[in-house]
Every structure is written in C-alpha cells, then in structure tokens.
Write a protein that holds these residues in place. Sequence first.
Motif, mmCIF file in Angstrom:
data_model
loop_
_atom_site.group_PDB
_atom_site.id
_atom_site.type_symbol
_atom_site.label_atom_id
_atom_site.label_comp_id
_atom_site.label_asym_id
_atom_site.label_seq_id
_atom_site.Cartn_x
_atom_site.Cartn_y
_atom_site.Cartn_z
ATOM 1 N N UNK A 308 85.983 25.656 22.111
ATOM 2 C CA UNK A 308 86.152 24.353 21.476
ATOM 3 C C UNK A 308 84.785 23.681 21.381
ATOM 4 N N UNK A 309 84.555 23.004 20.263
ATOM 5 C CA UNK A 309 83.313 22.257 20.074
ATOM 6 C C UNK A 309 83.572 20.779 20.342
ATOM 7 N N UNK A 310 82.731 20.163 21.180
ATOM 8 C CA UNK A 310 82.773 18.733 21.457
ATOM 9 C C UNK A 310 81.456 18.138 20.960
ATOM 10 N N UNK A 311 81.508 17.077 20.157
ATOM 11 C CA UNK A 311 80.243 16.517 19.690
ATOM 12 C C UNK A 311 80.287 14.996 19.608
ATOM 13 N N UNK A 312 79.139 14.430 19.932
ATOM 14 C CA UNK A 312 78.928 12.990 19.829
ATOM 15 C C UNK A 312 77.616 12.784 19.085
ATOM 16 N N UNK A 313 77.677 12.077 17.964
ATOM 17 C CA UNK A 313 76.480 11.859 17.152
ATOM 18 C C UNK A 313 76.322 10.367 16.889
ATOM 19 N N UNK A 314 75.209 9.819 17.341
ATOM 20 C CA UNK A 314 74.915 8.407 17.097
ATOM 21 C C UNK A 314 74.447 8.225 15.658
ATOM 22 N N UNK A 315 74.902 7.165 15.049
ATOM 23 C CA UNK A 315 74.432 6.853 13.708
ATOM 24 C C UNK A 315 72.993 6.353 13.769
ATOM 25 N N UNK A 316 72.219 6.785 12.811
ATOM 26 C CA UNK A 316 70.822 6.347 12.738
ATOM 27 C C UNK A 316 70.560 5.945 11.294
ATOM 28 N N UNK A 317 70.892 4.713 10.979
ATOM 29 C CA UNK A 317 70.791 4.230 9.605
ATOM 30 C C UNK A 317 69.432 3.588 9.350
ATOM 31 N N UNK A 318 68.803 3.987 8.259
ATOM 32 C CA UNK A 318 67.525 3.418 7.858
ATOM 33 C C UNK A 318 67.768 2.521 6.642
ATOM 34 N N UNK A 319 67.481 1.241 6.746
ATOM 35 C CA UNK A 319 67.737 0.334 5.611
ATOM 36 C C UNK A 319 66.884 0.695 4.408
ATOM 37 N N UNK A 320 67.487 0.575 3.232
ATOM 38 C CA UNK A 320 66.771 0.886 2.001
ATOM 39 C C UNK A 320 65.742 -0.218 1.704
ATOM 40 N N UNK A 321 64.602 0.220 1.222
ATOM 41 C CA UNK A 321 63.538 -0.749 0.912
ATOM 42 C C UNK A 321 63.870 -1.521 -0.365
ATOM 43 N N UNK A 322 64.568 -0.860 -1.296
ATOM 44 C CA UNK A 322 64.898 -1.489 -2.569
ATOM 45 C C UNK A 322 66.399 -1.417 -2.819
ATOM 46 N N UNK A 323 66.916 -2.373 -3.574
ATOM 47 C CA UNK A 323 68.340 -2.401 -3.908
ATOM 48 C C UNK A 323 68.648 -1.523 -5.098
ATOM 49 N N UNK A 324 67.724 -1.379 -6.023
ATOM 50 C CA UNK A 324 67.919 -0.558 -7.211
ATOM 51 C C UNK A 324 66.667 0.262 -7.460
ATOM 52 N N UNK A 325 66.738 1.158 -8.445
ATOM 53 C CA UNK A 325 65.585 1.987 -8.798
ATOM 54 C C UNK A 325 64.645 1.257 -9.745
ATOM 55 N N UNK A 326 65.065 0.113 -10.234
ATOM 56 C CA UNK A 326 64.244 -0.651 -11.191
ATOM 57 C C UNK A 326 63.274 -1.584 -10.487
#
Length: 326
Positions: A308-326
């Motif tokens: 059996x596989x047991x896993x715990x993964x913490x979220x590591x979110x990096x905020x986006x520098x821009x809201x759009x590509x424009x």
Amino acid sequence: LDEFDYMNNRTLLIKSGTGTGKTFNTVKLVDTIRKTNKRKILSIVSRKSLAKQHETNFWNPKEGINIKIKNYETMNDEHLNDCDELVIQLDSIIKLDYRRWYGCILYLDEINSLIDYLRSSTTLRSKRMQIWQNFNMIIANCGWLIGIDADISDAVLEYFDDIDLSYNIVHNKYMNCKNKPAVDYTDKNKMIGVMKSKLKKNEHFVACFDSLRDQNIIIEELKQYCERKGLDCKQDYLIYSSSDGDDNTLVNVTVTWKDKYVFYSPKIVYGLDFNNEDPVDVFFFGKSTSVNPLQFSQMVARTRNIKKLHYFIEEHNIPLEFDTVE
C-alpha cells in the motif's frame, strides 16, 4: 525491442514505466548490437549511484549478458578512453575524447533526468558549455543511441529536434503498480502514526522524502517512539541522504533492504530496484520543492512489490506575477 531494426535506425527512445523490465530488455538490445557489430559501449548517467547500478545491470551471465562495464570512478582519468565498455557521470564527460568513441553504442538511462540535469543543474554552472559541447559531439559521432525513461518529456524531444537528429519511440503501456491501494493524507501526523503502529508490529516499510529536514525530524520522532515503547527496531534502520548512508549497501538493495526500515531522500530517485518477495508499505512525504511528479512516482517505485502507498504532499503555491498575458 526484439523486432527493432537497429541496422537501419540509429536512435531509439524507450518510454516504459518503472518495474516493467525496460532496463533489462534495453541492456539485452545493447548486447545484441555489440555482438553483431563489435562496437564500444558508453553509458552516460546523471547520478553516481546510477553508475554503480549499471555495473550490476550489464553483468547478467544467467541471461547470457556478459558486459563488464567499467565505472569511471574506479579508473584513472588517462585510461577512460581506452576501455571498450564505460559508464560515466555527466559532469566527467569533459575527460572523454569524443573521437575515441566514434561509432559506439551510446546508452542514456533516465534520459529525462539527464537532459534536465544538463540544462539546469547548478553544479554544472562553471562548465556547462564545455560539457554541452562534448555531449553533442559524442551523440553526433556515436553509432547508435538508446535512451530510456519512465516518460519521454517534451524537453527530451526538443533536444533531439534542436540537434536535428531523427528518432524512433517505443512506448510500453504496461503499468507495474496498477490497482495498488493508495492513501492520500491531509494530516502528516496521522501518517506518522501509521508508521509507528507498523514499528510496534515489527512490520517493515520504506519511507521516502523530498526534504532532508523533514526526513531527519520524522526519523528522530520514530526513534524516540521506539525508545519509549521499548522497541528494538532502530538497529533495522537504513537511512540514505546527502550526508548519511553507505553506498556499498546500494549495490544489491534486494538483499540489503530485506526486513529493514528504509528511509531515503532524493539521493535515491532512480537506478535501484528493490525486488522484494514480500509486499511492504511505502510512505512518501513531499513538500513540493525538490522533486517533480514524475520523480515522486520514481522514488516510491524503487520498491517493486508495494502493498500500500501512503503519501502526504504539502501544497507549495507560487503566486502569479501577472493576471493576464497582456
């Protein structure tokens, strides 16, 4: 692979999951080409531990494979170009004269990691261009190139497109760990509690971490638990990291990891096969900082027979520098 027309095709990329026999079958193909064409064999890897594993992979008399590949770490630099079968870590290929390996069979195991290491490893910062140029020249002058991995990423394909080298891809869709039970934990302490219960029952397991700090903290907590409960299990701990672990015990982990509690960091991502007869549980603690999803699957799949596989993964979110590509 038995049907691959290597006489008319120079480059083969093999995509096959962990535990599917890709290394064994690829080495058989390398041996077949060598016997037919009498060419030198050069294997380039991204990690020293994988170089040691290749010494075992290429020597399998029971299957008629008798390639005594030499590990570059056991040789003097001036003799590297003289041998007929060599495995070498990428950093050291600047010691090779590509002209001496003209027409060789070039074997690139874990090619995703190899290309990623070539492009982004900080240890190559001062010599990346020199290694890059020699790597390209070795490829341009080899007779055959065989690259294998659990996945063939776009980065690998882009590399071959950039150097204008055509290739054939073989995709083995068999999945070794299909239908294995897995538990996703949202509370790390609950998963540690499961590990403690297994220590109490003397049920051995394998645990892998992408953070050395977390590995040290959790191992210390488990040791203290054993002391409080009077459990004599610390002697069965095998710990591997950048600062711990005897590499000699990695030569044949099927033997050395049997009936042990094994803990390891990203020092061990690939190249080792724990072919355990009795299934064991595997635990993974991730902080989403040092291994990608493919490497996560490769770390846990070092154990070929998972209960059996047991896993715990913490979220590591990096905020986006821009809201759009424009």
